[in-house]
Design a protein around this motif. Structure first.
Motif: not given
Length: 301
Positions: A42, A45, A61, A63, A67, A69, A72-73, A87, A94, A96
């Protein structure tokens, strides 16, 4: 762009990927990150995304399909990336979905390559300076891609990314691929990235020493031991994300000592050549480098 040539290694033919800090990746670079499901991924990333946002690029990205979202953010934000704002204004996405990978239809390298070409065109059309993408490649294992097809795809991606000025980072889970397949796909990339931020990676190829990562207070001892190894004719610094003044002065001292020895011996030796970025060359000169012939300046930064 991270690159190597001349006395430091040819550009053509099959070769072991060169290791660089993730922050050194630039337009046209195609890199691999073999990982072991650690939190360090991470941080990598985040560094990859932050570099793209700073360049005015659109960042994608991938992931993994499952995942969350928002999570992730949050993880990117915890590493200092303004992910929520990026974003919201479309600079960071992100994703998916897994283009070209389907558990039923299988792996479609043409569809996946077309996706990257269209995404790069879209980024330019929208006013971004370029595109960069990092993605977990577990989807290709789930889609049943064999080693030959996957290796061929990765080899073909390198010239495409160079043509598009698109930065790509492919993340390969060591637990998702057999060792022989992983070795093949890693070798199909011209670059790999240092697996943990804030560390120093040193590799020796004959008389050439290649350094990547950070040369700073935390890694000084390892740096000094590496650059003092006997028999070196060249040290490649271009894979470093950071070179501090102490480590730069160590290189200056080594260069001065080598020049003094050559003069005393009357050998007229060339000393150790340093391949470096323009910023590293400026630092070395500020720290007292008086042998300009020892500097081979390449790339950006």
């Amino acid at each position: 762009m991270a690159e190597g040539a001349g006395a430091f290694g040819g550009a053509g033919g099959a070769r072991t990927p060169r290791t660089v800090a993730v922050e050194r990746l630039g337009p046209g670079d195609h890199a691999c990150l073999p990982f072991d499901r650690s939190e360090g991924r991470w941080a990598l990333r985040a560094a990859f995304a932050a570099a793209g946002l700073a360049r005015g690029e659109r960042v994608l990205l991938f992931p993994g399909a499952g995942t969350d979202v928002s999570r992730t953010l949050e993880r990117l934000d915890a590493h200092g990336v303004p992910a929520l704002q990026a974003a919201a204004d479309g600079r960071l996405d992100i994703v998916r979905t897994t283009p070209g990978c389907d558990p039923v239809r299988g792996f479609d390298p043409v569809a996946r390559t077309d996706y990257w070409a269209n995404a790069a065109d879209d980024a330019r059309t929208r006013g971004f300076t370029g595109l960069r993408a990092a993605g977990d490649m577990a989807c290709v294992a789930e889609a049943g891609a064999d080693a030959a097809a996957l290796t061929s795809y990765e080899l073909g991606l390198t010239p495409l990314l160079a043509k598009l000025g698109f930065t790509g980072l492919c993340e390969y889970d060591r637990h998702a691929f057999p060792p022989d397949v992983l070795d093949a796909v890693v070798g199909a990339h011209p670059l790999t990235v240092v697996p943990a931020p804030g560390t120093l990676h040193a590799t020796r190829d004959g008389a050439v020493l290649r350094l990547a990562g950070d040369a700073d207070l935390a890694t000084r001892t390892a740096f000094e031991l590496a650059v003092r190894e006997p028999g070196l004719t060249a040290i490649d610094l271009t894979g470093l994300a950071f070179l501090d003044a102490h480590c730069a002065r160590e290189l200056v001292r080594l260069g001065a000592a080598a020049s003094a020895f050559d003069a005393a011996a009357g050998s007229g030796g060339a000393g150790v050549a340093l391949e470096c970025t323009p910023a590293q060359a400026r630092l070395l000169r500020l720290c007292g480098m008086r042998q300009p012939g020892h500097l081979v300046v390449r790339g950006e930064g």
